[in-house]
Design an enzyme around this catalytic site. Structure first.
Site, PDB file in Angstrom:
ATOM      1  N   SER A   1     -98.923   8.802 -43.761  1.00 11.57           N
ATOM      2  CA  SER A   1    -100.084   7.946 -43.501  1.00 11.57           C
ATOM      3  C   SER A   1    -101.042   8.379 -42.410  1.00 11.57           C
ATOM      4  O   SER A   1    -102.073   7.746 -42.241  1.00 11.57           O
ATOM      5  CB  SER A   1     -99.605   6.518 -43.187  1.00 11.57           C
ATOM      6  OG  SER A   1     -99.032   5.960 -44.338  1.00 11.57           O
TER       7      SER A   1
ATOM      8  N   LYS B   1    -105.033   1.857 -34.504  1.00 10.11           N
ATOM      9  CA  LYS B   1    -104.749   1.241 -35.806  1.00 10.11           C
ATOM     10  C   LYS B   1    -104.342  -0.220 -35.605  1.00 10.11           C
ATOM     11  O   LYS B   1    -103.615  -0.547 -34.652  1.00 10.11           O
ATOM     12  CB  LYS B   1    -103.631   2.037 -36.479  1.00 10.11           C
ATOM     13  CG  LYS B   1    -103.348   1.695 -37.936  1.00 10.11           C
ATOM     14  CD  LYS B   1    -102.331   2.722 -38.506  1.00 10.11           C
ATOM     15  CE  LYS B   1    -101.976   2.397 -39.951  1.00 10.11           C
ATOM     16  NZ  LYS B   1    -101.003   3.364 -40.507  1.00 10.11           N
TER      17      LYS B   1
ATOM     18  N   SER C   1    -102.037   5.207 -44.947  1.00 14.12           N
ATOM     19  CA  SER C   1    -102.519   3.884 -44.613  1.00 14.12           C
ATOM     20  C   SER C   1    -103.442   3.874 -43.382  1.00 14.12           C
ATOM     21  O   SER C   1    -104.108   2.866 -43.152  1.00 14.12           O
ATOM     22  CB  SER C   1    -101.340   2.944 -44.376  1.00 14.12           C
ATOM     23  OG  SER C   1    -100.539   3.401 -43.319  1.00 14.12           O
TER      24      SER C   1
END
Lengths: 477, 472
Positions: A162, A63, A138
Site C-alpha cells: 500500500s 495518512k 491504500s
C-alpha cells in the site's frame, strides 16, 4: 521540485520561513483538492516546536489512519467520520518533536483495505499524472500529495504493498522499512502481522532522512525492533559495487504478448543495465509458480482473518458513530451495517469464515504455513543475494472502470509480488524508473530483514543513474 | 441414584500495580472510569504490552497448583461482540496456558482428595456493566485487569467438594499474595459445570454450565439446585439438554441463557501483537522459592505432628498471618497445643471483638509464649492470664508489664499462703467445725483467701494448705 535538503537550506539562509512553507502547502492542497481529492482534513495551523532536526520546519502529510490527538482521524470510513483521537501515534509524536509541520490527513482506501484509492468515504483519489486514472492504494492520498508537490514527504502504511504500489503509479519514492522498524503504536491496525508504516518522498535521500527520525524502539509496541544506531541518510552513498540482486523468472513471463507488459519488461531491462553499470550483479532466479500464485490468496486469507478481529472495536459504542436499536446487539449491528462499505463487509465475512473453528486449520493456518514457505524460499535466496529487484507493477496506473483479470498470472504474480515484503517483514522500496504512455512506472528493491540501510543505499545509487528523482506531476504556476 | 460430576472455572483478579496489557492502575476504585487508558478502551491504533508482574504472579499460582509451565509465554484472542469488551476480543491463553496438569489438595469431612487442575491461564478482565431500565452504564475500571482463570477437571463430586476447592484455591491466592480474592468486590468469580452419571455409566453425562456465580455460598446453592433439576429430568426418563444457564440468587433457580446450538465460536487465534516470550527456568525457580508453605501442608503438620484438632488447624490456617504467628510461637518454645488454645480462643476472640487484624496487634508471638509460660509456671492463674491478654490487646501494652501493673503475680510462697490461710481460719472458727461436720464450706474459705489476696493465691497450693490446716 525542492526536496527536504533544499528546503532546509532555504530555511536556514532565511530565504523562506516555515510559515511560508506551511501556507504554501495549504494553498496547494486546497488548489488541488477538488480535482485530485488527496485530503480528508487540511489543518488550519501548526504548533511551532523548536528542534534542530533535519526536518524541522518542513511541512508533511499523514495518512488518515494514524492517530493524531485532537485532529479528526477517519481511516476514510463512515464509522469513524466523527472520531477525534485522544492520543498521538508514536510516529506522529516523533515528527512533531522533530519540528515537522503536519498540514493534512490524507485519503486512503477504507480502513486501509484496498489497492485502488477508490474506496475512501470522501471519494476517489485521482492520479496527478492523469486524472482519468487511479493512483492505487491504500495510501492513495499520501502518494498524490507528494506527486503533486504539495509536500516534500508524507507518511503512509503498507500491509500488502500500500505504499510501494501507489508510489509506482504516482512516480514517487515509497519505502516500507523492516517490520518493527517504525513503531505501529497509533496506526489503526489492519493486519497486525503485515502492517508497516513507511515514507513517501521524491527522492531516496529524503526518505532516508525521514526514516531516521521516525524509526526506533517503542515501549508501546512489543513488535518494535531495538534501536539499530545507524543513520541511514549517511549510509546511502556507499559504493554498491559487488552487490547481487535477483529477479523472479516466472513473474516476468509474457506468453500472451501483452503490449503493456512488454513495455514494463523493456523498462526493467533498462534498469538492469543501470545496475550493471554500477557494478551490481543482476541474475534470474526461479521460484515455483505454485508458490508465486499462492501469494495473493495467502495474503487475503491472513489479512482478512486479522482485520476481522482488529476492526471488532468499531461498534459505535464507546467511540465513532453510534447506531440505533433496542439491545446492544442491535446497536452494534446497526452501526456496522451503516458504517462500512460492501467491500469491507465482504472482507469481514471472509475473515470470520476463515477463522471459524471448522475452517481455521485449512484456511488460516495453512495460509500461515504457506507464508512461512514463501519466506523460507526468499531467505534461502537471500543467502546468496542482497536483494530482489523487480518491476513494481504489471502495468501503468489503471483507468477508472478498467477491468482486469484477477486470476491471470499477470495480476496474481507480477501485480502482487511486493506482498513478499510484508510476509517476511523485509525492507522494500519503490523508485520511479521511467514512463510508459506518459504514465510513470517504478521498480521495487526488497532486501534482507534489518538491512534497511542496504536497500536504501542500492535504491539511492540506482536512482542516481536515472533522471526521475524530484519529479512532480504538475508544474507549479 | 446418580453420581454428581462438577467442574469449575474460577476467575480471579491478580495483584499488580498496573493492568495486564496497559499502564493504567490495577486497583479497586468506587469512581467509575478513573483507572482507564486508551489501551483499555481499545481505541483505534493501540497495542498491548505484557505486564511482567502479572505474569510472575500467574507463574507463582501455576507452580503452587503443581502445574507444568510452558517454555514460551503466548497469548490468543477470544473474539466476540459485547459492550463490556471494547476491543471486540479478549486477550487470553488458549494453546499454551501458563499452567497445565496440576492439582490442589482439598479435605472434606476429614477425607483428603486431589482436585485436578486442567489448566490455569492468564487473561484480561472485561468492563463492568450496570443495567437500568432504559439504559446500561459501562465502567471500564476493571477492563484489562489481569485475570487468572483456573479450570478443574470434572473431578468434584459434591457441592461440599466444590466449595472446599474454592476455599483452598482462594487460600492459595492469599498465601501467595497474588490476589485479594474478595467475592464482595467481584475479584473472584466462578462458572460451574454440572452433570449426572448413572451407576455403572462409563461416560460422563450431559453437562450444563452455570455462569458467573459470585459467592461461594451461591455456588453451593446453584449446584444443589441444578442437581435437583437434572435428577428430576432423568428420573422422568428425559434427557438433559447441553446448555448454559444463569443462576438467580433471589429465586434460587437457574434459567436458560443459551443452548448448544447458539454456542459461540470464539475463533481463537494467536495474537500477532504479542511475540512469544521465553520463560527462563532460572526465573521459574526464583518464583518457586517465593511460594510459602501452603494451607494444606501446614494443616497436615499441625494435626499429625502437633496433635491439634482439625477444627483448630482450620481456624489457624485460614489466614497466613495467623498461621505464621502460630509457627513463630512454636519456634520460640511455645507448646503447640497450649498456644493453639490461646490463639484460637482468647487471641482471635478478642481481636474480633476489637475489630483488629493479627498484623495490627502489639502482642508479639514471644509475648504470648511468655504469658503462657507464666501460667504454666504458676506465676498467674489461667483466669488472670485471660484478663491480661484482653488488656494487652486493648491497650497494646506488654503482658509482663500488665501483670506487674495489675498486681497479678500469683503468690506461690507456701509460708505466705499458710499465714493467710491461718488468718482466715482464725476469722471463721465456727465454720471449721462445720467443715469437720462434713458441711460444704471449703469453697467459702477459698473465697475468703482469694478475697484477701485479690485472687493472687495459687489455687492448687492454697487448696492443699487449707485442707492441711482444716484437718489439724
Amino acid at each position: 521540485m525542492d526536496g527536504i535538503l533544499e528546503l532546509k537550506e532555504k530555511l536556514n539562509n532565511g530565504s523562506v520561513t516555515s510559515d511560508m512553507l506551511f501556507n504554501n502547502s495549504i494553498n496547494l492542497a486546497k488548489k488541488y483538492q477538488d480535482e485530485y481529492n488527496s485530503f480528508v482534513t487540511i489543518v488550519d495551523n501548526y504548533e511551532k516546536i523548536d528542534s534542530d532536526s533535519k526536518i524541522s520546519g518542513i511541512p508533511y502529510a499523514l495518512k488518515d489512519n494514524v492517530s493524531t490527538k485532537g485532529i479528526l482521524t477517519t481511516a476514510s470510513s463512515n464509522i469513524l467520520s466523527n472520531y477525534v483521537p485522544v492520543y498521538d501515534a508514536t510516529v506522529y509524536k516523533k515528527l512533531k518533536d522533530a519540528g515537522a509541520l503536519l498540514m493534512g490527513k490524507t485519503v486512503l482506501d477504507e480502513l486501509a483495505m484496498g489497492g485502488t484509492g477508490m474506496t475512501g468515504h470522501t471519494g476517489i483519489v485521482r492520479n496527478p499524472w492523469d486524472s482519468s486514472r487511479q493512483i492505487g492504494g491504500s495510501s492513495a492520498g499520501s502518494a498524490a500529495s507528494v506527486a503533486l508537490g504539495i509536500v516534500p514527504f508524507a507518511i503512509g502504511s503498507d500491509t500488502g504493498d500500500s505504499i510501494r504500489k501507489p508510489a509506482a503509479y504516482g512516480g514517487v519514492v515509497g519505502f516500507k522499512p523492516t517490520y518493527g522498524r517504525i513503531s505501529r503504536y497509533g496506526l489503526f491496525a489492519f493486519a497486525s502481522s503485515l502492517d508497516h508504516l513507511g515514507v513517501f518522498a521524491r527522492n531516496v535521500r529524503d526518505v532516508a532522512i525521514v526514516t531516521d527520525i521516525v524509526k526506533g524502539h517503542d515501549i508501546h509496541d512489543m513488535t518494535s525492533l531495538p534501536d539499530d544506531d545507524r543513520e541511514y541518510s549517511t549510509l546511502i552513498d556507499n559504493d554498491v559495487k559487488g552487490k547481487k540482486l535477483f529477479y523472479i523468472k516466472e513473474a516476468l513471463e509474457n506468453n500472451d504478448n501483452d503490449v503493456e507488459l512488454a513495455k514494463i519488461l523493456d523498462n526493467f531491462d533498462k534498469v538492469k543495465e543501470k545496475c550493471t553499470s554500477l557494478g551490481i550483479e543482476v541474475c534470474e532466479e526461479s521460484i515455483s509458480k505454485d508458490l508465486l500464485q499462492a501469494i495473493y490468496p495467502t495474503y487475503m486469507s491472513i489479512s482478512c482473518a486479522e482485520v476481522t478481529s482488529n476492526d471488532a472495536n468499531l461498534t459505535g459504542i464507546h467511540f465513532g458513530v453510534r447506531g440505533e436499536g433496542n439491545s446492544p446487539e442491535e446497536i452494534i449491528k446497526d452501526a456496522r451495517t451503516k458504517g462500512f462499505s460492501e467491500l469491507i463487509k465482504r472482507r469481514f465475512v471472509l475473515g470470520s469464515y476463515i477463522l471459524q473453528k471448522e475452517n481455521q486449520e485449512k484456511l488460516f493456518l495453512n495460509a500461515c504455513r504457506v507464508r512461512r514457505m514463501i519466506v523460507d524460499k526468499i531467505n534461502e535466496l537471500f543467502k546468496e543475494y542482497d536483494g530482489i529487484i523487480m518491476p513494481a507493477a504489471a502495468g501503468i496506473a489503471p483507468k477508472f472502470g478498467q477491468k482486469s483479470d484477477k486470476l491471470s498470472d499477470k495480476y496474481l504474480i507480477l501485480d502482487n509480488h511486493m506482498v513478499i515484503g510484508n510476509f517476511g517483514g523485509y525492507p522494500s522500496i519503490t523508485i520511479p524508473s521511467g514512463f510508459i504512455d506518459n504514465m510513470p512506472v517504478g521498480i521495487n528493491i526488497t532486501g534482507r530483514v534489518m538491512e534497511d540501510d542496504v536497500v536504501l543505499n542500492i535504491a539511492n545509487k540506482i536512482e542516481g543513474t536515472m533522471e526521475y528523482a524530484n519529479q512532480i506531476a504538475k508544474e507549479m504556476k | 441414584m446418580y453420581k454428581t460430576v462438577i467442574g469449575l472455572e474460577v476467575h480471579c483478579e491478580l495483584k499488580s500495580n498496573s493492568k495486564n496489557f496497559s499502564s493504567s492502575k490495577n486497583g479497586y476504585s468506587t469512581i467509575p472510569n478513573s483507572n482507564v487508558s486508551v489501551v483499555d478502551l481499545g481505541m483505534p491504533g493501540i497495542l498491548p504490552v505484557v505486564n511482567k508482574e502479572a505474569v510472575k504472579n500467574s507463574i507463582k499460582m501455576a507452580l503452587a497448583m503443581n502445574c507444568e509451565v510452558p517454555k514460551y509465554l503466548t497469548f490468543e484472542r477470544k473474539n466476540y461482540f459485547y459492550p463490556d469488551l471494547p476491543k471486540g476480543y479478549q486477550i487470553t491463553q488458549f494453546k499454551h496456558p501458563i499452567g497445565t496438569n496440576g492439582y490442589v489438595m482439598i479435605n472434606v469431612d476429614g477425607v483428603d482428595k486431589k482436585a485436578f487442575i486442567h489448566d490455569t491461564h492468564l487473561e484480561e478482565d472485561t468492563a463492568s456493566l450496570d443495567h437500568y431500565n432504559a439504559y446500561s452504564l459501562i465502567d471500564y475500571n476493571r477492563c484489562g485487569v489481569p485475570l487468572l482463570e483456573t479450570v478443574t477437571e470434572p473431578c468434584l463430586n459434591s457441592a461440599d467438594e466444590a466449595v472446599a476447592f474454592l476455599e483452598a484455591l482462594r487460600s492459595i491466592f492469599l498465601y501467595c499474595d497474588t490476589s485479594y480474592a474478595r467475592s464482595d468486590r467481584g475479584q473472584i468469580r466462578c462458572d460451574v459445570n454440572v452433570s449426572l452419571m448413572r451407576e455403572g455409566d462409563t461416560e460422563l453425562g450431559t453437562r450444563v454450565e452455570m455462569k458467573n456465580i459470585n459467592s461461594f455460598s451461591s455456588v453451593r446453592e446453584a449446584i444443589l439446585c441444578e442437581v435437583a433439576r437434572q435428577t428430576d429430568i432423568l428420573d422422568n426418563g428425559g434427557k438433559v439438554l447441553q446448555e448454559t444457564r444463569r443462576y438467580d440468587e433471589n429465586s434460587n433457580m437457574t434459567y436458560t441463557m443459551r443452548s448448544k446450538e447458539d454456542a459461540i465460536d470464539y475463533r481463537y487465534f494467536t495474537d500477532p501483537n504479542l511475540p512469544p516470550i521465553k520463560i527462563e527456568s532460572d526465573w521459574i525457580e526464583e518464583i518457586r522459592k517465593e511460594i510459602p508453605r501452603l494451607q494444606y501442608e501446614r494443616s497436615l503438620v499441625y494435626i499429625n505432628d502437633y496433635g491439634i484438632s482439625r477444627k483448630d488447624a482450620t481456624t489457624i490456617v485460614r489466614e497466613k498471618n495467623i498461621s505464621d504467628y502460630y509457627e513463630e510461637c512454636i519456634k520460640l518454645g511455645g507448646d503447640p497445643v497450649l498456644v493453639c488454645n490461646w490463639l484460637t480462643g482468647s487471641v482471635i476472640g478478642n481481636m474480633n471483638k476489637l475489630g483488629m487484624n493479627i498484623k495490627d496487634i502489639t502482642l508479639l508471638p514471644g509475648m504470648l509464649v511468655d504469658l503462657i509460660k507464666m501460667i504454666s509456671d504458676g506465676k498467674i492463674s489461667g483466669k488472670q492470664g485471660k484478663e491480661v491478654l484482653e488488656k494487652a490487646l486493648e491497650t497494646g501494652k506488654e503482658p509482663s508489664k500488665l501483670v506487674s501493673e495489675m498486681g497479678l503475680s500469683q503468690i506461690v510462697d507456701e509460708n505466705e499462703i499458710r499465714n493467710i490461710v491461718l488468718e482466715v481460719i482464725k476469722e471463721n472458727l465456727s465454720l471449721v467445725d462445720d467443715y469437720k461436720a462434713g458441711k460444704r464450706v471449703f469453697d467459702y474459705f477459698i473465697g475468703q483467701i482469694m478475697k484477701k489476696t485479690r485472687g493472687r493465691a495459687n489455687p492448687v497450693i492454697t487448696s492443699r494448705i487449707l485442707k492441711e490446716e482444716l484437718e489439724k
